[in-house]
Design an enzyme around this catalytic site. Structure first.
Site, short mmCIF file in Angstrom:
data_model
loop_
_atom_site.label_atom_id
_atom_site.label_comp_id
_atom_site.label_asym_id
_atom_site.label_seq_id
_atom_site.Cartn_x
_atom_site.Cartn_y
_atom_site.Cartn_z
N GLY A 19 43.22 35.54 30.11
CA GLY A 19 44.65 35.80 30.24
C GLY A 19 45.08 35.56 31.66
N GLN A 36 50.32 36.72 39.06
CA GLN A 36 49.02 36.36 39.62
C GLN A 36 49.04 34.99 40.29
OE1 GLN A 36 46.79 37.47 35.78
NE2 GLN A 36 45.29 37.93 37.38
N CYS A 53 39.41 41.18 36.22
CA CYS A 53 40.70 40.56 36.52
C CYS A 53 40.47 39.42 37.49
CB CYS A 53 41.64 41.61 37.15
SG CYS A 53 43.28 40.96 37.52
N LEU A 54 41.13 38.30 37.23
CA LEU A 54 40.99 37.14 38.11
C LEU A 54 41.52 37.43 39.51
CD1 LEU A 54 42.05 34.34 35.58
CD2 LEU A 54 39.73 34.86 36.38
N HIS A 94 46.61 44.62 29.56
CA HIS A 94 46.27 44.23 30.93
C HIS A 94 47.34 43.30 31.52
CE1 HIS A 94 43.09 42.89 33.99
NE2 HIS A 94 43.99 41.93 34.08
N GLU A 95 47.77 42.32 30.71
CA GLU A 95 48.75 41.33 31.22
C GLU A 95 50.13 41.97 31.38
OE1 GLU A 95 47.35 38.95 32.38
OE2 GLU A 95 45.52 38.85 31.19
N HIS A 151 50.33 43.78 34.51
CA HIS A 151 50.59 42.89 35.67
C HIS A 151 52.10 42.70 35.88
CE1 HIS A 151 46.77 41.47 37.25
NE2 HIS A 151 46.34 41.08 36.07
O1 GNR Z 1 39.73 37.02 32.29
C1 GNR Z 1 40.01 38.19 32.09
N1 GNR Z 1 39.17 38.95 31.36
C2 GNR Z 1 39.49 40.22 30.92
C3 GNR Z 1 38.46 40.99 30.40
C4 GNR Z 1 38.72 42.24 29.93
C5 GNR Z 1 39.99 42.73 29.96
C6 GNR Z 1 41.02 41.99 30.48
C7 GNR Z 1 40.78 40.73 30.96
S1 GNR Z 1 42.06 39.77 31.59
C8 GNR Z 1 41.22 38.76 32.71
C9 GNR Z 1 42.13 37.71 33.28
C10 GNR Z 1 43.19 38.36 34.10
O2 GNR Z 1 43.02 38.79 35.21
N2 GNR Z 1 44.36 38.49 33.55
O3 GNR Z 1 45.35 39.10 34.20
NI NI Z 2 44.37 40.50 35.55
#
Ligand code: GNR
Ligand code: NI
Length: 162
Positions: A46, A51, A91-92, A133-134, A137
């Site tokens: 995601g 980001q 998270c990236l 999660h997204e 953000h």
């Molecule tokens: O790549 C991602 N893997 C992930 C693994 C578990 C829960 C959420 C994520 S999202 C993350 C990519 C990211 O930072 N998205 O904002």
């Molecule tokens: Ni993230």
């Protein structure tokens, strides 16, 4: 087609609330395509627009094994949640770290697609986790503030599959 720079923890843009999208113009379509390229290149499941430094309520997700099922969500809103799941999250924008977060096990989300047509997506497991999660953000929140036990290092010894 372009890879954008992914902002990392500490960058002020990650803590701001993103703005609603009013219309999908050519620039937004370029942003969406760049977000997809950037997510796939980084092997993420995601990516949210803040980001890549853009404070707009746009998210891309692909939790498929093959990485061939892109989901684009504009102005996503959680309508319903159910249950709980506790598991590791990364998270990236927080490279090299993981932490354990409790999320709903089911979410129902309303969003708009590239044609500003409203749709509903339901997800369980990883998709539910990723949707939460997204959307966090977009509200300036990082998972690092929701872990039950802090952050751990990941040793990146996984070679890219050919
Ligand atoms: O790549 C991602 N893997 C992930 C693994 C578990 C829960 C959420 C994520 S999202 C993350 C990519 C990211 O930072 N998205 O904002
Ligand atoms: Ni993230």
């Amino acid at each position: 087609m372009a890879i954008r720079n992914i902002r990392e923890i500490g960058d002020k843009v990650l803590y701001k609330v993103s703005k609603e999208v009013k219309e999908v113009d050519k620039r937004l379509l370029v942003l969406i395509n760049d977000m997809l390229d950037t997510m796939y290149e980084a092997n993420g499941v995601g990516l949210a627009a803040p980001q890549v430094g853009i404070l707009k309520r746009v998210v891309v997700i692909d939790v498929s094994e093959e990485g061939n099922n892109p989901l684009v969500l504009i102005n996503p809103v959680i309508l319903e949640t159910e249950g709980e799941q506790t598991g590791d999250e990364g998270c990236l924008s927080v490279p090299g770290k993981v932490g354990t977060v409790t999320r709903p096990n089911y979410v129902k989300v309303k969003a708009y697609d590239k044609d500003m047509k409203e749709f509903v997506v339901e997800g369980t497991g990883l998709l539910a986790r990723c949707l939460c999660h997204e959307i966090d953000h977009l509200d300036g929140k990082l998972y690092v503030d929701q872990t039950i036990d802090g952050l751990r290092n990941v040793t990146e010894d996984v070679e890219e599959e050919i």
